[in-house]
Design an enzyme around this catalytic site. Sequence first.
Site, PDB file in Angstrom:
ATOM      1  N   LYS A 111       0.827  -1.210   0.000  1.00 57.25           N
ATOM      2  CA  LYS A 111       0.000   0.000   0.000  1.00 57.25           C
ATOM      3  C   LYS A 111       0.857   1.255   0.000  1.00 57.25           C
ATOM      4  O   LYS A 111       0.559   2.220  -0.694  1.00 57.25           O
ATOM      5  CB  LYS A 111      -0.920   0.009   1.226  1.00 57.25           C
ATOM      6  CG  LYS A 111      -2.092  -0.943   1.074  1.00 57.25           C
ATOM      7  CD  LYS A 111      -3.145  -0.674   2.119  1.00 57.25           C
ATOM      8  CE  LYS A 111      -4.351  -1.556   1.868  1.00 57.25           C
ATOM      9  NZ  LYS A 111      -5.328  -1.487   2.942  1.00 57.25           N
ATOM     10  N   LYS A 205      -6.294 -10.710  -7.574  1.00 57.60           N
ATOM     11  CA  LYS A 205      -7.261 -11.083  -6.550  1.00 57.60           C
ATOM     12  C   LYS A 205      -8.639 -10.494  -6.892  1.00 57.60           C
ATOM     13  O   LYS A 205      -8.719  -9.397  -7.441  1.00 57.60           O
ATOM     14  CB  LYS A 205      -6.753 -10.475  -5.226  1.00 57.60           C
ATOM     15  CG  LYS A 205      -7.589 -10.792  -4.030  1.00 57.60           C
ATOM     16  CD  LYS A 205      -6.991 -10.106  -2.820  1.00 57.60           C
ATOM     17  CE  LYS A 205      -7.962 -10.221  -1.669  1.00 57.60           C
ATOM     18  NZ  LYS A 205      -7.496  -9.629  -0.449  1.00 57.60           N
ATOM     19  N   LYS A 208     -13.433  -5.580  -5.295  1.00 61.00           N
ATOM     20  CA  LYS A 208     -14.324  -4.540  -5.842  1.00 61.00           C
ATOM     21  C   LYS A 208     -13.544  -3.401  -6.453  1.00 61.00           C
ATOM     22  O   LYS A 208     -13.904  -2.873  -7.498  1.00 61.00           O
ATOM     23  CB  LYS A 208     -15.204  -4.001  -4.711  1.00 61.00           C
ATOM     24  CG  LYS A 208     -16.493  -4.757  -4.602  1.00 61.00           C
ATOM     25  CD  LYS A 208     -17.549  -3.927  -3.939  1.00 61.00           C
ATOM     26  CE  LYS A 208     -18.808  -4.789  -3.890  1.00 61.00           C
ATOM     27  NZ  LYS A 208     -19.526  -4.673  -2.661  1.00 61.00           N
TER      28      LYS A 208
END
Length: 337
Positions: A111, A205, A208
Amino acid sequence: MSRIFSGIQPSGELHIGNYLGAVKNWTHLQHEFETIICVVDYHAITGRYEPDQLRARRREMAVSLLAAGIDPNVASLFVQSQVPEHTELAWIFNTVTPLGELERQTQFKEKSAKQESVNAGILNYPVLQAADILLYRADKVPVGEDQVQHLELSRVVARRWNSTFGLKTGRTTEDGAEERESFFPEPEPLLTPTRRIMGLDGATKMSKSLGNTIGLMETPEAIWAKLRPAATDPARIRRTDPGNPEICNVYHIHKGFSSPETVLHVAHQCRTAGWGCLDCKKVLAESMETELVPIRNRAAELAASPQSVDEALHAGATHCRTLARATMDAVRERMGF
Ligand code: SF4
């Protein structure tokens, strides 16, 4: 009875990745273990978000979980921010967590590599996760293989806190130190049997944010529109090319929705080129419909009866608050507050 804890982000309606990768397993585990399931809204605010959207998604997730088979009469389902002890314990755990351990976390590295400005919440995310689990002194945590590293951090935190603040037992350890109680159990991973479901692109993966999901509540037409072009074994270029189901994401979704006999048949038809990929996907679409129709029906009933959802969440939060307060009373006592 052993206690298990699971958390899920309030990302709105469930998709088949989190359903097959976690939630379906929880619907079985809730009958074997004392089960606590938490919609982790404090975790959801480490990135930019809209407050109204967070509120709506938290509710959609609760409806999805109940519709998918989480039984509030068996398991405790609640929203994390309804039990403020989670953040109190997280602060306490920050003071016993080595910074290096946090910086080594793969998720933090990924991240922080993508963002110019990284907030401390992203770094400390696993500390809050440790607090979520240890607040209930859970023995086991159902996890996918990619989450084992986070759970290991919870074990480190439990060990460090115990060795500093656990009550002295009056005995000595093998190396001559004063032994202390293991107030917090070191939670064990309970590996989820289903292998991780990839997105419809077959490469990343299912998520959404990547737009490669199939939602549990989508119509059969919408599901077919996504399933039809979904990635399969890239070696199957012609209809007559035999395939390898093990490297095909569609096959792994079959394992989640189709009967064991159908899964065996799929593997055979794939390896012998008896089916084309579209034939295979049509069978999968039918299996999915069989499982998803009752879930969609339950979700519609719950959406029409919001007070039943509120009651389930309220009962879960009330029970979990009692457990959390007992833990925090003991923690505060041992730490000199
Ligand atoms: S036949 Fe089915 S399992 Fe085999 S490659 Fe095609 S979609 Fe995948």
